[in-house]
Design an enzyme around this catalytic site. Structure first.
Site, PDB file in Angstrom:
ATOM      1  N   ASP A   5       0.869  -1.167   0.000  1.00  0.00           N
ATOM      2  CA  ASP A   5       0.000   0.000   0.000  1.00  0.00           C
ATOM      3  C   ASP A   5       0.912   1.226   0.000  1.00  0.00           C
ATOM      4  O   ASP A   5       1.977   1.208   0.615  1.00  0.00           O
ATOM      5  CB  ASP A   5      -0.895   0.004   1.236  1.00  0.00           C
ATOM      6  CG  ASP A   5      -1.812   1.215   1.270  1.00  0.00           C
ATOM      7  OD1 ASP A   5      -2.737   1.271   0.443  1.00  0.00           O
ATOM      8  OD2 ASP A   5      -1.576   2.116   2.097  1.00  0.00           O
ATOM      9  N   ASP A 211      -0.650  -0.481   6.601  1.00  0.00           N
ATOM     10  CA  ASP A 211      -0.671  -0.060   8.004  1.00  0.00           C
ATOM     11  C   ASP A 211      -1.933   0.675   8.420  1.00  0.00           C
ATOM     12  O   ASP A 211      -2.079   1.057   9.577  1.00  0.00           O
ATOM     13  CB  ASP A 211       0.537   0.840   8.292  1.00  0.00           C
ATOM     14  CG  ASP A 211       0.385   2.226   7.679  1.00  0.00           C
ATOM     15  OD1 ASP A 211      -0.324   2.355   6.670  1.00  0.00           O
ATOM     16  OD2 ASP A 211       0.978   3.186   8.225  1.00  0.00           O
ATOM     17  N   ASP A 215      -6.606  -0.772   5.102  1.00  0.00           N
ATOM     18  CA  ASP A 215      -5.846  -1.918   4.600  1.00  0.00           C
ATOM     19  C   ASP A 215      -6.280  -3.234   5.236  1.00  0.00           C
ATOM     20  O   ASP A 215      -5.902  -4.311   4.759  1.00  0.00           O
ATOM     21  CB  ASP A 215      -4.346  -1.718   4.861  1.00  0.00           C
ATOM     22  CG  ASP A 215      -3.797  -0.467   4.200  1.00  0.00           C
ATOM     23  OD1 ASP A 215      -4.327  -0.092   3.135  1.00  0.00           O
ATOM     24  OD2 ASP A 215      -2.850   0.125   4.739  1.00  0.00           O
TER      25      ASP A 215
END
Length: 254
Positions: A5, A211, A215
């Protein structure tokens, strides 16, 4: 395949306002920033925090805001008292304004095009018309280049996943040595898990590094979910592996 991500993982997760511009003659740049910061005071999203911090640095006086609504990956809505009148305010990306039947004028897109492509565009509408834009940028983590290079040297395919616009993703990907086909951009938070599932359907075993709250479903979907120690509680709960430091190089050790 290792999927990262972007925000807060490959980048520092501490965006900064780089440009603030009123697009309506009734507002100064400072008044537009105050309006946006008031509307964003109802959320703790990194972009919202960046806007609030910019307002604090300039010591602008915030208006009263109520009725906060947040749409993940798109933007926020609030009722803000401006010049003594409570009015609806929408802050977010172009898709968010389009959902409110608010047309983004050419002046807004032209102004944003003149700013570095590595900036995320945040537009604002007051009482149904676009009145300003804010550009926000987030720096690449110092150890991200080495981490990505080492993973690829091990024969692992590295990909980036982000809800941001493709030009912003490409600006982050370039120093990391990621090719355009290694980038999946414009993905809403709810769609991240589907991207991971699609890769798995291709026969890939997928690790996702993330994080944030957004996510968590994708971390759970991945064959191996990896969260940083600085990650949100829900991300850490969903992950299979939680790194004991906030450095990406720990992924290599793991």
């Amino acid at each position: 395949t290792v999927v990262f991500d972007k925000t807060g993982t490959l980048t520092q997760g501490q965006p900064q306002v780089t440009h603030c511009q009123a697009l309506d003659a009734s507002l100064t740049d400072a008044e537009w920033l105050a309006l946006a910061a008031a509307a964003e005071s109802g959320t703790q999203h990194p972009l919202a925090i960046a806007i609030q911090q910019a307002a604090a640095v300039q010591s602008v006086e915030l208006s009263t805001a109520t009725d906060f609504q947040t749409q993940p990956g798109l933007g926020i809505a609030a009722t803000v008292t401006h010049q003594g009148v409570a009015q609806p305010v929408f802050i977010g990306n172009a898709d968010w304004l389009a959902q409110q039947d608010i047309t983004l004028p050419e002046t807004a897109t032209e102004a944003m095009a003149a700013i570095s492509s590595g900036n995320t565009a945040v537009y604002g509408a007051l009482a149904g018309r676009v009145v300003g834009l804010i550009a926000v940028a987030d720096a690449v983590r110092a150890e991200a280049v080495t981490t990505v290079a080492d993973l690829q040297a091990q024969g692992l395919e590295v990909q980036m996943l982000t809800g941001d616009r493709l030009p912003v993703a490409q600006a982050i990907a370039q120093p990391l040595g990621l090719a355009p086909e290694q980038i999946t951009a414009g993905v809403l938070p709810a769609g991240k898990a589907a991207v991971i599932a699609h890769l798995q359907q291709q026969g890939r075993r997928v690790a996702l590094v993330g994080d944030g709250i957004n996510d968590a479903p994708a971390l759970a979907q991945a064959d191996v979910g990896i969260s940083l120690s600085s990650g949100t509680d829900i991300a850490n709960e969903a992950a299979d592996v939680v790194l004991m430091s906030d450095r990406l190089t720990e992924i290599l050790t793991a």
